[in-house]
Write a protein that holds these residues in place. Structure first.
Motif, PDB file in Angstrom:
ATOM      1  N   ASP A 138       0.827  -1.202   0.000  1.00 26.09           N
ATOM      2  CA  ASP A 138       0.000   0.000   0.000  1.00 26.09           C
ATOM      3  C   ASP A 138       0.868   1.262   0.000  1.00 26.09           C
ATOM      4  O   ASP A 138       0.410   2.331  -0.415  1.00 26.09           O
ATOM      5  CB  ASP A 138      -0.910   0.017   1.227  1.00 26.09           C
ATOM      6  CG  ASP A 138      -2.061  -0.973   1.112  1.00 26.09           C
ATOM      7  OD1 ASP A 138      -2.520  -1.206  -0.017  1.00 26.09           O
ATOM      8  OD2 ASP A 138      -2.483  -1.514   2.145  1.00 26.09           O
ATOM      9  N   ARG A 139       2.091   1.148   0.469  1.00 22.97           N
ATOM     10  CA  ARG A 139       2.968   2.302   0.559  1.00 22.97           C
ATOM     11  C   ARG A 139       3.907   2.415  -0.638  1.00 22.97           C
ATOM     12  O   ARG A 139       4.104   3.511  -1.167  1.00 22.97           O
ATOM     13  CB  ARG A 139       3.797   2.230   1.851  1.00 22.97           C
ATOM     14  CG  ARG A 139       2.931   2.302   3.117  1.00 22.97           C
ATOM     15  CD  ARG A 139       3.778   2.223   4.378  1.00 22.97           C
ATOM     16  NE  ARG A 139       2.962   2.342   5.580  1.00 22.97           N
ATOM     17  CZ  ARG A 139       2.596   3.486   6.132  1.00 22.97           C
ATOM     18  NH1 ARG A 139       2.976   4.633   5.584  1.00 22.97           N
ATOM     19  NH2 ARG A 139       1.851   3.505   7.219  1.00 22.97           N
ATOM     20  N   ILE A 140       4.500   1.297  -1.063  1.00 19.76           N
ATOM     21  CA  ILE A 140       5.524   1.380  -2.116  1.00 19.76           C
ATOM     22  C   ILE A 140       5.062   0.777  -3.435  1.00 19.76           C
ATOM     23  O   ILE A 140       5.784   0.841  -4.430  1.00 19.76           O
ATOM     24  CB  ILE A 140       6.838   0.715  -1.668  1.00 19.76           C
ATOM     25  CG1 ILE A 140       6.668  -0.798  -1.536  1.00 19.76           C
ATOM     26  CG2 ILE A 140       7.329   1.313  -0.349  1.00 19.76           C
ATOM     27  CD1 ILE A 140       7.980  -1.526  -1.249  1.00 19.76           C
ATOM     28  N   GLY A 141       3.854   0.189  -3.457  1.00 17.04           N
ATOM     29  CA  GLY A 141       3.336  -0.389  -4.688  1.00 17.04           C
ATOM     30  C   GLY A 141       3.455  -1.905  -4.696  1.00 17.04           C
ATOM     31  O   GLY A 141       4.268  -2.493  -3.980  1.00 17.04           O
ATOM     32  N   ARG A 142       2.613  -2.552  -5.530  1.00 16.31           N
ATOM     33  CA  ARG A 142       2.623  -4.017  -5.614  1.00 16.31           C
ATOM     34  C   ARG A 142       3.798  -4.525  -6.444  1.00 16.31           C
ATOM     35  O   ARG A 142       4.412  -5.527  -6.107  1.00 16.31           O
ATOM     36  CB  ARG A 142       1.326  -4.535  -6.258  1.00 16.31           C
ATOM     37  CG  ARG A 142       0.058  -3.728  -6.034  1.00 16.31           C
ATOM     38  CD  ARG A 142      -0.392  -3.623  -4.619  1.00 16.31           C
ATOM     39  NE  ARG A 142      -1.631  -2.837  -4.552  1.00 16.31           N
ATOM     40  CZ  ARG A 142      -2.052  -2.243  -3.463  1.00 16.31           C
ATOM     41  NH1 ARG A 142      -1.359  -2.319  -2.342  1.00 16.31           N
ATOM     42  NH2 ARG A 142      -3.182  -1.556  -3.453  1.00 16.31           N
ATOM     43  N   LYS A 143       4.091  -3.809  -7.509  1.00 14.19           N
ATOM     44  CA  LYS A 143       5.069  -4.276  -8.488  1.00 14.19           C
ATOM     45  C   LYS A 143       6.450  -4.546  -7.903  1.00 14.19           C
ATOM     46  O   LYS A 143       7.023  -5.633  -8.145  1.00 14.19           O
ATOM     47  CB  LYS A 143       5.134  -3.260  -9.635  1.00 14.19           C
ATOM     48  CG  LYS A 143       6.123  -3.591 -10.728  1.00 14.19           C
ATOM     49  CD  LYS A 143       6.006  -2.552 -11.846  1.00 14.19           C
ATOM     50  CE  LYS A 143       7.062  -2.729 -12.911  1.00 14.19           C
ATOM     51  NZ  LYS A 143       6.899  -1.754 -14.024  1.00 14.19           N
ATOM     52  N   PRO A 144       7.059  -3.614  -7.152  1.00 12.67           N
ATOM     53  CA  PRO A 144       8.420  -3.881  -6.663  1.00 12.67           C
ATOM     54  C   PRO A 144       8.501  -5.064  -5.714  1.00 12.67           C
ATOM     55  O   PRO A 144       9.519  -5.771  -5.688  1.00 12.67           O
ATOM     56  CB  PRO A 144       8.809  -2.566  -5.959  1.00 12.67           C
ATOM     57  CG  PRO A 144       7.529  -1.850  -5.701  1.00 12.67           C
ATOM     58  CD  PRO A 144       6.607  -2.256  -6.797  1.00 12.67           C
ATOM     59  N   ILE A 145       7.441  -5.315  -4.943  1.00 13.84           N
ATOM     60  CA  ILE A 145       7.480  -6.436  -3.997  1.00 13.84           C
ATOM     61  C   ILE A 145       7.335  -7.766  -4.726  1.00 13.84           C
ATOM     62  O   ILE A 145       8.105  -8.706  -4.504  1.00 13.84           O
ATOM     63  CB  ILE A 145       6.379  -6.277  -2.936  1.00 13.84           C
ATOM     64  CG1 ILE A 145       6.616  -4.997  -2.121  1.00 13.84           C
ATOM     65  CG2 ILE A 145       6.354  -7.487  -2.009  1.00 13.84           C
ATOM     66  CD1 ILE A 145       5.510  -4.679  -1.143  1.00 13.84           C
ATOM     67  N   ILE A 146       6.360  -7.859  -5.627  1.00  8.58           N
ATOM     68  CA  ILE A 146       6.136  -9.110  -6.356  1.00  8.58           C
ATOM     69  C   ILE A 146       7.342  -9.449  -7.225  1.00  8.58           C
ATOM     70  O   ILE A 146       7.860 -10.575  -7.186  1.00  8.58           O
ATOM     71  CB  ILE A 146       4.862  -9.012  -7.219  1.00  8.58           C
ATOM     72  CG1 ILE A 146       3.624  -8.882  -6.324  1.00  8.58           C
ATOM     73  CG2 ILE A 146       4.731 -10.228  -8.134  1.00  8.58           C
ATOM     74  CD1 ILE A 146       2.342  -8.563  -7.078  1.00  8.58           C
ATOM     75  N   LEU A 147       7.818  -8.484  -7.998  1.00  9.41           N
ATOM     76  CA  LEU A 147       8.961  -8.750  -8.872  1.00  9.41           C
ATOM     77  C   LEU A 147      10.236  -8.947  -8.068  1.00  9.41           C
ATOM     78  O   LEU A 147      11.121  -9.715  -8.462  1.00  9.41           O
ATOM     79  CB  LEU A 147       9.121  -7.615  -9.887  1.00  9.41           C
ATOM     80  CG  LEU A 147       7.925  -7.403 -10.831  1.00  9.41           C
ATOM     81  CD1 LEU A 147       8.268  -6.361 -11.890  1.00  9.41           C
ATOM     82  CD2 LEU A 147       7.505  -8.709 -11.492  1.00  9.41           C
ATOM     83  N   GLY A 148      10.340  -8.265  -6.929  1.00  7.55           N
ATOM     84  CA  GLY A 148      11.496  -8.477  -6.060  1.00  7.55           C
ATOM     85  C   GLY A 148      11.537  -9.898  -5.526  1.00  7.55           C
ATOM     86  O   GLY A 148      12.610 -10.523  -5.449  1.00  7.55           O
ATOM     87  N   GLY A 149      10.371 -10.446  -5.147  1.00  6.31           N
ATOM     88  CA  GLY A 149      10.304 -11.834  -4.695  1.00  6.31           C
ATOM     89  C   GLY A 149      10.685 -12.805  -5.798  1.00  6.31           C
ATOM     90  O   GLY A 149      11.403 -13.791  -5.566  1.00  6.31           O
TER      91      GLY A 149
END
Length: 610
Positions: A333-344
């Motif tokens: 909610d703070r940094i966006g969905r994309k960086p977390i999913i792609l980072g994983g």
């Protein structure tokens, strides 16, 4: 320093209604995953009950086919119930899915076996399994859409992350209930004589085969218990209101008349589904299945840890790691969905090989040592070596090369392959000893004798070289005597490694529901998000164990199958970076154009508009 309305919205406690929405959706989805995975965990036992007319190998094939049927029809369920969800509403559609799943599961627990109903029993079983797959195909999209459309705009990731915990919790619940029921039933009830075609089944020694009570009848209890979960989930869901986004759209007469055609027949929407599939869910699926199912398969079947210990270690990793779903959902909610999913996905691609290597070294040091210090070579005509992709167990590999490779793969042996002249029968060299394989076209007693002689010679050579083929003689292997027997250095390290894999799962999966619902306009949201999700998870993820095993057998290395997950995860990172929008967490779910910035609209509880 001024506090923004967005921060206030994030920090406020959930309202009672919001808690009910999450509880109703999450509990029902836990229940659906519990039902779905229950069959997978008990497939071998169920196969013995419903396919007793066939030899054991054929029986297992049919059991796996019934399991695969649930995965195959999941995208069809996404289309059927996704369309209904966009036509008649979110609430009533996933009331239908939970009823179908619950009733199907309960009937499996009551269904007489082959000995009572003959061929009708397995046919009904497969039909029930397909109904389960259809229901699951419609459940996830409905639950995710329903929660997202109720959530405050700046807390969608957090709210929908509770839905993301449900698959893992469903798996955990199925493992725990099976372990509890198995321990209780086997400890308190006598063994049961086994029959086949109405006659007592005799073992090699002429004595009647006796079955432990859980395998005979106790396996039905977890299926029957699910009716309690169904009743609770159904009661809670009946109290809920339709989602505000769908109600608003219906009041305005803006619902789609043909959601499937609109979602996938128009390029502007179809391309969103393709981006969702290849830029998000394909990578998420292989990380999810690798971190949970393949990790369990790997330590049990490849590293040779017994099934009870494997289940205990995975269960502890699930317990320790599950909070990551909510953490990463909230962070998105703070940094966006994309960086977390792609980072994983990126972390998985970079670390899967060292982590799985370390799992082997930790769980079975004798096996790891043998792999490092024993030279094994298969010499064969390349034309006779098949790619042993066998997702259902139905394919037969009969060449001498395939037979040799299958035996070594089954024994978790790392080996290299050398070319031989055309027509040459394959050989296996273990150290200085060479054993000639046989052709699987042999029949009758000749085939049995050739198989027994080859396997005995290879296994003797492997054992002499240090391979721990007999579990009772391997004192280095991890073993838990009960659920809390994990407090040794070896088992704790395994739990840490497995928990790391679960954390990667939570990274890619925690924000996924919010990411998908934000890609599609309200009028086709249920249909649009459900199909790429279930193709990604049902096919890319569901085929992972069979594909990984085939690659490992082909390459002669127990870790080679990880390339399947690594390549797809890495491809998702590249595609996602290029095509997936970065501002999905700032979009309104009320606007029919998914590109609408929620800060420019008055919808979705957007704090900036207050």
């Amino acid at each position: 320093m001024a506090t923004s309305a967005a921060d206030v919205d994030r920090s406020r406690p959930m309202t009672g209604e919001e808690k009910k929405v999450i509880l109703a959706s999450s509990l029902g989805t836990v229940f659906e995953w519990y039902d779905f995975y229950l069959y997978g965990s008990l497939a071998a036992i169920i196969g013995a009950q419903f396919f007793t007319a066939f030899p054991e190998a054929t029986r297992n094939v049919f059991a796996l086919l019934a399991f695969a049927a649930g995965f195959i029809v999941r995208p069809l369920g996404a289309l059927v119930f996704g369309s209904l969800g966009d036509l008649v509403g979110r609430k009533y559609t996933f009331l239908m899915t939970i009823l179908i799943m619950g009733i199907s599961t309960f009937i499996v627990g009551l269904l007489p076996g082959y000995e009572s109903w003959g061929v009708a029993a397995p046919i009904i079983l497969i039909a029930l399994r397909m109904l389960q797959g259809l229901a699951l195909g419609g459940e996830y999209g409905g639950a995710a859409t329903y929660v997202a459309e109720h959530a405050p705009a700046h807390r969608r990731g957090y709210y929908t992350s509770w839905i993301q915990t449900t698959a893992t919790l469903g798996l955990l619940l199925s493992l725990v209930i099976i372990l509890i029921v198995q321990s209780y039933v086997n400890g308190n009830y006598p063994t049961v004589p086994q029959f086949q075609n109405g006659e007592p089944l005799l073992g090699p020694d002429g004595a009647q085969v006796m079955l432990e009570p859980f395998r005979a009848w106790g396996w039905r209890i977890p299926f029957l218990v699910s009716v309690i979960l169904l009743a609770v989930s159904l009661y809670i869901r009946l109290q809920m209101e339709e989602s505000p986004a769908f109600k608003k759209m219906k009041e305005e007469g803006a619902t789609s008349k043909a959601p499937l055609r609109e979602a996938f027949g128009q390029w502007k929407n179809a391309k969103i589904a393709l981006i969702a599939l290849f830029g998000l869910t394909a990578g998420q699926a292989v990380v999810w299945y690798s971190g949970q199912f393949y990790a369990l398969f790997f330590i049990n079947n490849v590293v040779k840890v017994d099934s009870f210990t494997s289940n205990v270690l995975i269960a502890w990793a699930l317990i320790l790691g599950t909070a990551g779903f909510v953490f990463f959902g909230s962070l998105s909610d703070r940094i966006g969905r994309k960086p977390i999913i792609l980072g994983g996905c990126l972390l998985a691609a970079l670390t899967f090989f060292p982590v799985f290597h370390e799992l082997t070294k930790t769980a079975n040091p004798a096996l790891a040592n043998a792999q490092d210090n024993t030279t094994v070579v298969v010499t064969a005509d390349p034309a006779t070596c098949s790619f042993q992709f066998n997702p259902t167990g139905a394919s037969k590999f009969t060449s001498s090369c395939d037979i040799a490779k299958a035996l070594l793969a089954k024994s978790s042996v790392n080996y290299t392959t050398e070319k031989a002249p055309a027509g040459t029968v394959a050989t296996v060299r273990v150290g200085e000893q060479t054993i000639t394989a046989y052709e699987g076209t042999l029949t009758g007693d000749e085939a049995k004798a050739a198989k027994a002689a080859f396997e005995t010679q290879v296994n003797d050579a492997l054992k002499a070289s240090g391979y721990p083929l007999v579990a009772t003689e391997n004192t280095t292997i991890a073993k838990a005597s009960n659920f809390f027997d994990i407090f040794t250095a070896q088992k704790l390290k395994m739990v840490v490694l497995l928990t790391y894999l679960i954390i990667l799962v939570t990274m890619v999966y925690g924000p996924m529901a919010a990411a998908l619902v934000e890609l599609f306009p309200t009028r086709i949201r249920y249909s649009g998000m459900s199909l790429p999700y279930h193709i990604g998870n049902g096919w890319f993820g569901g085929l992972l164990p069979a594909t990984a095993f085939a690659i490992s057998a082909q390459e002669g290395n127990i870790y080679a199958g990880l390339w399947y997950a690594v390549v797809i995860a890495a491809a998702t990172v590249v595609i996602g970076l290029i095509f997936v929008p970065s501002d999905g967490h700032k979009r309104s779910l009320f606007a029919d154009d998914p590109g609408h910035d929620l800060h420019k609209t008055g919808y979705g509880n957007a704090p900036a508009s207050r």
